[in-house]
Write a protein that holds these residues in place. Structure first.
Motif, PDB file in Angstrom:
ATOM      1  N   ILE A   1      25.356  74.008 -39.665  1.00 23.86           N
ATOM      2  CA  ILE A   1      25.386  75.078 -40.677  1.00 23.86           C
ATOM      3  C   ILE A   1      25.550  76.417 -39.967  1.00 23.86           C
ATOM      4  O   ILE A   1      24.846  76.694 -38.992  1.00 23.86           O
ATOM      5  CB  ILE A   1      24.091  75.067 -41.524  1.00 23.86           C
ATOM      6  CG1 ILE A   1      23.941  73.722 -42.239  1.00 23.86           C
ATOM      7  CG2 ILE A   1      24.092  76.212 -42.534  1.00 23.86           C
ATOM      8  CD1 ILE A   1      22.657  73.556 -43.022  1.00 23.86           C
TER       9      ILE A   1
ATOM     10  N   VAL B   1      27.801  79.304 -44.670  1.00 22.24           N
ATOM     11  CA  VAL B   1      27.004  79.964 -45.711  1.00 22.24           C
ATOM     12  C   VAL B   1      27.287  81.459 -45.632  1.00 22.24           C
ATOM     13  O   VAL B   1      27.315  82.030 -44.534  1.00 22.24           O
ATOM     14  CB  VAL B   1      25.502  79.681 -45.475  1.00 22.24           C
ATOM     15  CG1 VAL B   1      24.628  80.503 -46.405  1.00 22.24           C
ATOM     16  CG2 VAL B   1      25.210  78.197 -45.621  1.00 22.24           C
TER      17      VAL B   1
ATOM     18  N   VAL C   1      23.932  74.248 -49.819  1.00 20.07           N
ATOM     19  CA  VAL C   1      23.338  73.692 -48.598  1.00 20.07           C
ATOM     20  C   VAL C   1      22.647  72.346 -48.902  1.00 20.07           C
ATOM     21  O   VAL C   1      22.806  71.378 -48.156  1.00 20.07           O
ATOM     22  CB  VAL C   1      22.333  74.692 -47.957  1.00 20.07           C
ATOM     23  CG1 VAL C   1      21.699  74.098 -46.718  1.00 20.07           C
ATOM     24  CG2 VAL C   1      23.031  75.998 -47.613  1.00 20.07           C
TER      25      VAL C   1
END
Ligand SMILES: Nc1ncnc2c1ncn2[C@@H]1O[C@H](COP(=O)(O)OS(=O)(=O)O)[C@@H](OP(=O)(O)O)[C@H]1O
Length: 406
Positions: free
Chosen positions: A239, A310, A326
């Motif tokens: 991420i 993100v 997420v």
């Protein structure tokens, strides 16, 4: 008449039967009360579990507002909670008992202990909610708590520095199926020689179905990190929280300035030569924001589908929306929703109505959301111009326009 005792000894007085019965009764009562106390402690702790806030009206309330008492876990809340959350709480308590010093390389800006101490009195930074585990009779909880095992992370927040990585991790930790190490381990950049066993030992215990996570924002710009993470597991989910590179650079500079107030101005550090307008790409504050270049290295080891990008901006304007993405990416049930957040006007940022393992509202610490110094508009314009081609390439690579060049 009583029989005579041994020579020279006084005759032992016979204990009346009622007194001996009374003693036994007293003993039984004591042990009964002790057991009741232990069960009471356990039950009360379960009621302070973190989790979805039910029956709450919208945000906009300040932390510690009156009326927030409803946040303390009640029977209704317990009903709403899956068993996994209760077991997670037990694991947190166990972790807290066995707690070790923070990982060697936290960046000095992370409120590590605060984050590692989920709502327990007696621990450094504890909220004071609930009674301390240390108060429980020794060994009583051990059987209950000795659950789970340490796993290497299945998902890592690899960057970017000042992108909003702490906010994302803190928000994710609310999920009952997420367990994360509070400090930044810096394993894949600074401590790789310590080995995977060392790394795994930093992780919290997890139960089956729970995901182990960590965040170290410097991984994204570490050349060796992609190959190393892939060698650990090529299935690791990655991420990246990205933020407008210009704002990110200013945020990065602000952090350094807070530690070393005598550094040169942002404007002077930005340029190799101010009169020619040549940007100093060797300055890390500038270099980190060339996302497309860093991403190229990762794509040599991971498919793009294994990476989630993100938006740092949306994490502030719509935390629940970003958390939805997420959770989907991690294969988690969408448990974290807008009900978990409120906008704290004083902080100027979204905060959690309840942090992991606590019943209290929680905003990030003072080092998150610092005011930035005013930067010369011409320098900002030049930086925007510098980043534009890299940003466009990055949008292309990720298939996502982050809107920094709109
Ligand atoms: N909810 C919430 N509360 C406070 N701060 C928030 C939040 N969401 C995102 N942010 C932004 O996070 C920025 C810090 O990013 P990181 O946590 O990645 O920083 S670090 O690299 O770990 O030091 C931090 O940067 P600065 O504003 O420059 O301090 C914040 O803008």
């Amino acid at each position: 008449m009583a029989p005579p005792g041994p020579a020279g000894a006084l005759p032992a007085p016979a204990e009346p039967l009622s007194r001996s019965i009374f003693r036994k009764f007293l003993l039984m009562l004591c042990s009964l009360l002790t057991s009741l106390y232990v069960f009471y402690c356990l039950a009360e702790r379960c009621q302070t579990l973190s989790g979805p806030v039910v029956g709450l009206s919208g945000g906009g309330e300040e932390a510690g507002d009156p009326g927030r008492g409803v946040l303390a876990g009640g029977p209704r809340e317990l009903e709403m909670w899956p068993a996994a959350a209760q077991r997670k709480r037990l694991l947190q308590l166990q972790q807290w008992r066995r707690r070790r010093p923070p990982a060697p390389h936290d960046d000095g800006n992370e409120a590590v202990w605060e984050e590692e101490t989920p709502g327990l009195a007696g621990g450094p930074g504890g909220s004071g909610a609930g009674s301390s585990v240390a108060e429980a009779p020794p060994g009583t909880l051990e059987l209950l708590l000795d659950e789970g095992s340490k796993q290497l992370p299945q998902a890592i927040i690899i960057g970017v520095k000042k992108g909003g990585t702490r906010a994302l991790l803190e928000f994710l930790r609310v999920h009952p199926d997420v367990r994360a190490v509070g400090a930044e381990p810096h394993f894949f950049d600074r401590s790789y020689d310590k080995g995977l066993a060392w790394y795994r030992d930093l992780m919290p215990r997890t139960l089956e179905g729970q995901i182990t996570m960590e965040k170290t924002p410097s991984y994204f710009v570490t050349r060796e990190a992609p190959a190393r993470i892939s060698a650990m597991s090529k299935d690791t989910k990655l991420i990246v929280v990205v933020r407008d590179p210009v704002t990110r650079a200013i945020s990065d500079y602000t952090q350094t300035l807070s530690k070393r107030p005598d550094i040169p101005t942002f404007e002077s550090l930005t340029f190799k030569n101010r009169s020619t307008g040549l940007i100093d790409t060797s300055w890390s504050a500038i270099q980190i924001g060339i996302y497309a270049k860093h991403l190229e290295h990762w794509l040599r080891h991971f498919p793009i589908g294994q990476m989630l990008f993100v938006s740092g901006e949306r994490l502030i304007s719509d935390p629940a929306g970003e958390l939805g993405r997420v959770q989907d990416f991690l294969g988690l049930k969408r448990i974290i929703t807008d009900k978990h957040f409120y906008f704290n006007k004083t902080k100027g940022f979204p905060c959690l109505k309840k942090a992991e393992g606590s019943s209290k509202p929680h905003c990030l610490g003072k080092t998150k959301g610092r005011p930035h110094p005013e930067i010369d508009r011409e320098v900002v314009r030049r930086l925007r111009e510098f980043y534009r081609p890299f940003n466009l390439k990055f949008y292309q690579m990720t298939g996502h326009d982050f809107g920094w060049d709109g």
